[in-house]
Scaffold this motif. Sequence first.
Motif, PDB file in Angstrom:
ATOM      1  N   ASP A  33       0.826  -1.211   0.000  1.00 57.13           N
ATOM      2  CA  ASP A  33       0.000   0.000   0.000  1.00 57.13           C
ATOM      3  C   ASP A  33       0.861   1.263   0.000  1.00 57.13           C
ATOM      4  OD1 ASP A  33      -2.193  -1.622   0.044  1.00 57.13           O
ATOM      5  OD2 ASP A  33      -2.453  -1.524   2.222  1.00 57.13           O
ATOM      6  N   GLU A  34       1.915   1.246   0.798  1.00 58.48           N
ATOM      7  CA  GLU A  34       2.795   2.415   0.840  1.00 58.48           C
ATOM      8  C   GLU A  34       3.518   2.616  -0.493  1.00 58.48           C
ATOM      9  OE1 GLU A  34       3.918   2.453   5.600  1.00 58.48           O
ATOM     10  OE2 GLU A  34       5.229   1.459   4.161  1.00 58.48           O
ATOM     11  N   MET A  35       3.971   1.525  -1.104  1.00 54.48           N
ATOM     12  CA  MET A  35       4.614   1.643  -2.408  1.00 54.48           C
ATOM     13  C   MET A  35       3.638   2.185  -3.450  1.00 54.48           C
ATOM     14  SD  MET A  35       7.759   0.821  -2.062  1.00 54.48           S
ATOM     15  CE  MET A  35       8.223   0.617  -3.765  1.00 54.48           C
ATOM     16  N   GLU A  36       2.398   1.744  -3.379  1.00 52.25           N
ATOM     17  CA  GLU A  36       1.391   2.251  -4.315  1.00 52.25           C
ATOM     18  C   GLU A  36       1.120   3.735  -4.076  1.00 52.25           C
ATOM     19  OE1 GLU A  36      -3.067   1.014  -5.917  1.00 52.25           O
ATOM     20  OE2 GLU A  36      -2.143  -0.024  -4.216  1.00 52.25           O
ATOM     21  N   ASP A  37       1.083   4.134  -2.813  1.00 54.95           N
ATOM     22  CA  ASP A  37       0.911   5.561  -2.508  1.00 54.95           C
ATOM     23  C   ASP A  37       2.076   6.388  -3.052  1.00 54.95           C
ATOM     24  OD1 ASP A  37      -1.450   4.995  -1.238  1.00 54.95           O
ATOM     25  OD2 ASP A  37      -0.534   4.841   0.758  1.00 54.95           O
ATOM     26  N   PHE A  38       3.281   5.854  -2.935  1.00 60.23           N
ATOM     27  CA  PHE A  38       4.444   6.563  -3.472  1.00 60.23           C
ATOM     28  C   PHE A  38       4.345   6.713  -4.990  1.00 60.23           C
ATOM     29  CE2 PHE A  38       7.089   4.845   0.279  1.00 60.23           C
ATOM     30  CZ  PHE A  38       6.589   5.851   1.087  1.00 60.23           C
ATOM     31  N   GLU A  39       3.902   5.657  -5.665  1.00 65.55           N
ATOM     32  CA  GLU A  39       3.755   5.733  -7.119  1.00 65.55           C
ATOM     33  C   GLU A  39       2.694   6.761  -7.512  1.00 65.55           C
ATOM     34  OE1 GLU A  39       2.888   1.840  -8.430  1.00 65.55           O
ATOM     35  OE2 GLU A  39       4.896   1.024  -7.992  1.00 65.55           O
ATOM     36  N   ILE A  40       1.599   6.788  -6.769  1.00 60.66           N
ATOM     37  CA  ILE A  40       0.544   7.760  -7.064  1.00 60.66           C
ATOM     38  C   ILE A  40       1.047   9.187  -6.845  1.00 60.66           C
ATOM     39  CG2 ILE A  40      -1.714   8.590  -6.308  1.00 60.66           C
ATOM     40  CD1 ILE A  40      -2.426   5.671  -5.674  1.00 60.66           C
ATOM     41  N   GLU A  41       1.793   9.391  -5.763  1.00 62.25           N
ATOM     42  CA  GLU A  41       2.336  10.723  -5.490  1.00 62.25           C
ATOM     43  C   GLU A  41       3.328  11.138  -6.571  1.00 62.25           C
ATOM     44  OE1 GLU A  41       2.903  14.311  -3.499  1.00 62.25           O
ATOM     45  OE2 GLU A  41       1.359  12.759  -3.296  1.00 62.25           O
ATOM     46  N   GLU A  42       4.152  10.198  -7.012  1.00 58.45           N
ATOM     47  CA  GLU A  42       5.112  10.506  -8.076  1.00 58.45           C
ATOM     48  C   GLU A  42       4.390  10.845  -9.377  1.00 58.45           C
ATOM     49  OE1 GLU A  42       8.844  11.164  -9.652  1.00 58.45           O
ATOM     50  OE2 GLU A  42       8.255  10.767  -7.562  1.00 58.45           O
ATOM     51  N   GLU A  43       3.333  10.108  -9.678  1.00 58.84           N
ATOM     52  CA  GLU A  43       2.560  10.402 -10.890  1.00 58.84           C
ATOM     53  C   GLU A  43       1.878  11.761 -10.786  1.00 58.84           C
ATOM     54  OE1 GLU A  43      -0.953   8.343 -13.611  1.00 58.84           O
ATOM     55  OE2 GLU A  43      -0.215   7.368 -11.782  1.00 58.84           O
ATOM     56  N   ARG A  44       1.381  12.098  -9.604  1.00 56.45           N
ATOM     57  CA  ARG A  44       0.741  13.400  -9.422  1.00 56.45           C
ATOM     58  C   ARG A  44       1.744  14.539  -9.641  1.00 56.45           C
ATOM     59  NH1 ARG A  44       0.414  17.200  -5.787  1.00 56.45           N
ATOM     60  NH2 ARG A  44       1.820  16.082  -4.391  1.00 56.45           N
ATOM     61  N   ARG A  45       2.946  14.375  -9.106  1.00 54.43           N
ATOM     62  CA  ARG A  45       3.967  15.408  -9.309  1.00 54.43           C
ATOM     63  C   ARG A  45       4.349  15.529 -10.784  1.00 54.43           C
ATOM     64  NH1 ARG A  45       8.193  14.313  -4.257  1.00 54.43           N
ATOM     65  NH2 ARG A  45       6.717  14.809  -2.584  1.00 54.43           N
ATOM     66  N   ARG A  46       4.416  14.385 -11.464  1.00 53.72           N
ATOM     67  CA  ARG A  46       4.744  14.422 -12.884  1.00 53.72           C
ATOM     68  C   ARG A  46       3.645  15.123 -13.678  1.00 53.72           C
ATOM     69  NH1 ARG A  46       5.801   9.619 -13.159  1.00 53.72           N
ATOM     70  NH2 ARG A  46       3.855   8.763 -13.960  1.00 53.72           N
ATOM     71  N   GLU A  47       2.395  14.858 -13.341  1.00 51.71           N
ATOM     72  CA  GLU A  47       1.287  15.529 -14.022  1.00 51.71           C
ATOM     73  C   GLU A  47       1.303  17.035 -13.753  1.00 51.71           C
ATOM     74  OE1 GLU A  47      -2.208  13.602 -12.698  1.00 51.71           O
ATOM     75  OE2 GLU A  47      -1.903  11.786 -13.915  1.00 51.71           O
ATOM     76  N   GLU A  48       1.610  17.425 -12.521  1.00 56.33           N
ATOM     77  CA  GLU A  48       1.691  18.855 -12.220  1.00 56.33           C
ATOM     78  C   GLU A  48       2.813  19.523 -13.017  1.00 56.33           C
ATOM     79  OE1 GLU A  48       2.145  19.267  -8.055  1.00 56.33           O
ATOM     80  OE2 GLU A  48       0.045  18.796  -7.584  1.00 56.33           O
ATOM     81  N   LYS A  49       3.940  18.839 -13.145  1.00 54.32           N
ATOM     82  CA  LYS A  49       5.043  19.395 -13.929  1.00 54.32           C
ATOM     83  C   LYS A  49       4.646  19.544 -15.394  1.00 54.32           C
ATOM     84  CE  LYS A  49       9.894  18.587 -15.069  1.00 54.32           C
ATOM     85  NZ  LYS A  49      11.059  17.663 -14.900  1.00 54.32           N
ATOM     86  N   GLU A  50       3.991  18.521 -15.954  1.00 55.26           N
ATOM     87  CA  GLU A  50       3.546  18.607 -17.346  1.00 55.26           C
ATOM     88  C   GLU A  50       2.529  19.728 -17.530  1.00 55.26           C
ATOM     89  OE1 GLU A  50       2.070  14.784 -18.278  1.00 55.26           O
ATOM     90  OE2 GLU A  50       4.053  13.807 -18.362  1.00 55.26           O
ATOM     91  N   ALA A  51       1.644  19.895 -16.539  1.00 60.23           N
ATOM     92  CA  ALA A  51       0.654  20.972 -16.641  1.00 60.23           C
ATOM     93  C   ALA A  51       1.331  22.344 -16.608  1.00 60.23           C
ATOM     94  CB  ALA A  51      -0.357  20.849 -15.503  1.00 60.23           C
ATOM     95  N   ARG A  52       2.345  22.502 -15.750  1.00 55.58           N
ATOM     96  CA  ARG A  52       3.071  23.783 -15.719  1.00 55.58           C
ATOM     97  C   ARG A  52       3.770  24.048 -17.048  1.00 55.58           C
ATOM     98  NH1 ARG A  52       4.553  21.985 -10.502  1.00 55.58           N
ATOM     99  NH2 ARG A  52       6.585  21.318 -11.298  1.00 55.58           N
ATOM    100  N   GLU A  53       4.377  23.016 -17.622  1.00 51.55           N
ATOM    101  CA  GLU A  53       5.045  23.197 -18.914  1.00 51.55           C
ATOM    102  C   GLU A  53       4.043  23.546 -20.007  1.00 51.55           C
ATOM    103  OE1 GLU A  53       7.125  19.587 -19.554  1.00 51.55           O
ATOM    104  OE2 GLU A  53       8.734  20.025 -18.102  1.00 51.55           O
ATOM    105  N   GLU A  54       2.871  22.911 -19.977  1.00 51.82           N
ATOM    106  CA  GLU A  54       1.845  23.234 -20.978  1.00 51.82           C
ATOM    107  C   GLU A  54       1.362  24.674 -20.830  1.00 51.82           C
ATOM    108  OE1 GLU A  54      -1.235  20.398 -20.596  1.00 51.82           O
ATOM    109  OE2 GLU A  54      -0.085  18.730 -21.474  1.00 51.82           O
ATOM    110  N   ARG A  55       1.153  25.104 -19.584  1.00 54.98           N
ATOM    111  CA  ARG A  55       0.714  26.489 -19.379  1.00 54.98           C
ATOM    112  C   ARG A  55       1.777  27.480 -19.853  1.00 54.98           C
ATOM    113  NH1 ARG A  55      -1.255  24.284 -14.454  1.00 54.98           N
ATOM    114  NH2 ARG A  55       0.601  25.048 -13.352  1.00 54.98           N
ATOM    115  N   HIS A  56       3.039  27.161 -19.585  1.00 55.74           N
ATOM    116  CA  HIS A  56       4.112  28.048 -20.050  1.00 55.74           C
ATOM    117  C   HIS A  56       4.163  28.094 -21.577  1.00 55.74           C
ATOM    118  CE1 HIS A  56       7.964  30.086 -20.146  1.00 55.74           C
ATOM    119  NE2 HIS A  56       8.451  29.123 -20.924  1.00 55.74           N
ATOM    120  N   GLN A  57       4.026  26.939 -22.205  1.00 51.20           N
ATOM    121  CA  GLN A  57       4.034  26.906 -23.669  1.00 51.20           C
ATOM    122  C   GLN A  57       2.845  27.664 -24.243  1.00 51.20           C
ATOM    123  OE1 GLN A  57       4.050  22.960 -25.238  1.00 51.20           O
ATOM    124  NE2 GLN A  57       4.165  23.620 -27.384  1.00 51.20           N
TER     125      GLN A  57
END
Length: 307
Positions: free
Chosen positions: A141-165
């Motif tokens: 469960d903890e490993m799955e939570d870590f993966e979800i958190e990592e995916e959320r951070r990656r999505e936020e980074k992609e969203a920031r890059e899209e907004r900048h573009q």
Amino acid sequence: MSRFFTASKERLQRGLRFGQMLIHNTVSHQMAAKTPPAPPKAAKATPPPPTSSKPPPKCPGGDKDMKRKPGFFASGGQHAVFSDCPKPEGDFMKAWSAKNGRYNLVLISGALAAGGTLGYALSSGILCLNWTIPEYPYNEDEMEDFEIEEERRREEKEAREERHQDAVEARELSMRRRRAKEAMEREVDLMQRDMDGGITDAELDELQHLAAEREAFQLWEKDELKRLEEQEKEREKIRKEKAKVKAERDKEREKKRKEKEAQLEKEEAEREKAREKARKEREKAQKEKEKEKEKADKEAEKARKAG
């Protein structure tokens, strides 16, 4: 070295003998030349003894006209020379190589001992330098939570890059539209002047250039708007796919959670059943003990009455 000290001692003793003779003669002369202390006032003064007319002795070698031998003092003592110093004997390089070989052996053995000790400490785990992050016993469960958190951070980074573009592209589009508007105003002005009274060749060339730029901008704007529309559709498609994957993942996670809860409830029920069974067995054993005790009491009472 001992020869040097012996020669120096002999010369020093010889010089001391001459010095003692000089001191003895000088002291006796000074004692003879001294005047006696004054007598007391009440007593009659006695005449001083006559002074000696004998001249004091001269220091040996004190005469400046006397020639001295090279390497000798005025008193007759001999100077210490380099010949009296100890002289090295044997091959210097041979002795130096032997000493240097021993020193190198000590240095190499010390370096090997230090390296071996450090290597043993690191390999055995006695010395930990914290080079890596230690492993932590995470569960699923903890490993799955870590993966979800990592995916959320990656999505936020992609969203920031899209907004900048998007901001960069919108700024470029607005700047080119503003320039096209200014060029359009200039083109309208030139066309109006051409209709009124005519324009020069340079202004005619400028008018043609502005018309070509306007057509090129219209084509670029059309392609840019089409590209932005397709880009937005592609992003929307990606968002839908991500939402679908997230929904499936949440569904799978909810399913696992329910299965885990059911498993825990089942295990808890089994433990409760085992506890109930153990309690009944204890009660049954307690009742049997009570029955045996009552039976033993009755037999004892019966035996007591019979006796």
